[in-house]
Design a protein around this motif. Structure first.
Motif, mmCIF file in Angstrom:
data_model
loop_
_atom_site.group_PDB
_atom_site.id
_atom_site.type_symbol
_atom_site.label_atom_id
_atom_site.label_comp_id
_atom_site.label_asym_id
_atom_site.label_seq_id
_atom_site.Cartn_x
_atom_site.Cartn_y
_atom_site.Cartn_z
ATOM 1 N N LEU A 1 -1.665 1.570 -27.557
ATOM 2 C CA LEU A 1 -1.336 2.982 -27.727
ATOM 3 C C LEU A 1 -0.295 3.192 -28.822
ATOM 4 N N ALA B 1 -0.498 9.065 -21.951
ATOM 5 C CA ALA B 1 -1.109 7.800 -21.556
ATOM 6 C C ALA B 1 -0.078 6.670 -21.569
ATOM 7 N N LEU B 2 0.805 6.673 -22.550
ATOM 8 C CA LEU B 2 1.843 5.648 -22.642
ATOM 9 C C LEU B 2 2.827 5.763 -21.476
ATOM 10 N N GLN C 1 -1.862 -6.689 -18.716
ATOM 11 C CA GLN C 1 -2.830 -5.689 -19.177
ATOM 12 C C GLN C 1 -2.130 -4.377 -19.532
ATOM 13 N N GLU C 2 -1.192 -3.952 -18.702
ATOM 14 C CA GLU C 2 -0.468 -2.711 -18.971
ATOM 15 C C GLU C 2 0.360 -2.839 -20.252
ATOM 16 N N GLU C 3 0.975 -4.002 -20.479
ATOM 17 C CA GLU C 3 1.743 -4.199 -21.707
ATOM 18 C C GLU C 3 0.815 -4.166 -22.921
ATOM 19 N N ALA D 1 2.189 7.033 -18.473
ATOM 20 C CA ALA D 1 1.500 6.600 -17.253
ATOM 21 C C ALA D 1 1.425 5.076 -17.190
ATOM 22 N N SER D 2 1.196 4.433 -18.316
ATOM 23 C CA SER D 2 1.131 2.977 -18.342
ATOM 24 C C SER D 2 2.493 2.365 -18.022
ATOM 25 N N ARG E 1 3.040 2.561 -14.301
ATOM 26 C CA ARG E 1 2.276 1.536 -13.589
ATOM 27 C C ARG E 1 2.954 0.169 -13.708
ATOM 28 N N THR E 2 3.505 -0.130 -14.872
ATOM 29 C CA THR E 2 4.211 -1.402 -15.068
ATOM 30 C C THR E 2 5.436 -1.467 -14.157
ATOM 31 N N ILE F 1 -2.031 -2.498 -23.098
ATOM 32 C CA ILE F 1 -2.419 -1.090 -23.277
ATOM 33 C C ILE F 1 -1.298 -0.330 -23.986
ATOM 34 N N GLN F 2 -0.055 -0.591 -23.622
ATOM 35 C CA GLN F 2 1.073 0.079 -24.268
ATOM 36 C C GLN F 2 1.154 -0.282 -25.751
#
Length: 188
Positions: free
Chosen positions: A122, A153-154, A114-116, A156-157, A160-161, A118-119
């Protein structure tokens, strides 16, 4: 006169002998008394020593019994703790097995995917804003604002990854194939 001198010498000799005889028994008596007192004191001291050592032996025996009781209690406690450690070790192995087969790995992988995603989204949005600002005149202010917010935002993502990758969920360690295996070296 010679008789009187002779008698006088005899009487002096007798007086000296009697005074020596009278002095000798008093000295002898005193020395015997001193010897008697010393022997009585020595025997009393020895008796006291032996009696007190007997009572010390009793105290020592009691103390030894206390120490033996404490030692036995400690041995029992150690045996109980060893039994508990064995039970905990067996339970630990069972929990490790459950952890390896749990869904924690799957959940971690889903969150990383999910994080990938989102990246990637973005990155596409950033490109779209750049293309849109090229089409519109005087759009550099809002482009800068939106680019900055997307960069935050990128970032922060990505953090998290990284944290999700560091999360240990019981899976075996993956070896990095680009690095050679480490050899044990002594740093002495």
């Amino acid at each position: 006169m010679s008789q009187s001198v002779g008698n006088k010498d005899q009487s002096d000799t007798q007086d000296n002998n009697t005074s020596k005889k009278s002095k000798l028994p008093i000295g002898l008596i005193v020395s015997f008394l001193l010897c008697f007192l010393i022997s009585v004191l020595a025997s009393a001291a020895l008796t006291y020593f032996f009696v007190s050592s007997n009572s010390n032996e009793g105290v020592m025996a009691e103390r030894q019994k206390e120490i033996e009781n404490q030692l036995n209690a400690m041995r029992q406690s150690i045996e109980q703790q060893n039994a508990q450690l064995s039970a905990i070790s067996a339970e630990n192995e069972t929990l490790k097995t459950y952890l390896r087969h749990s869904s924690a790995n799957a959940l971690k992988n889903i969150l990383i995917n999910q994080e990938e995603n989102i990246q990637a989204y973005l990155a596409v949005m950033r490109q779209a804003i750049g293309d849109l600002s090229d089409m519109l005149p005087n759009s550099s202010d809002w482009e800068t604002t939106y680019q900055y917010q997307m960069d935050l935002a990128l970032k922060a993502s990505m953090e998290r990854t990284t944290l999700l990758n560091l999360l240990k969920t019981g899976e075996p360690q993956q070896r990095n194939s680009s690095l050679p295996p480490k050899s044990p070296t002594s740093s002495n």
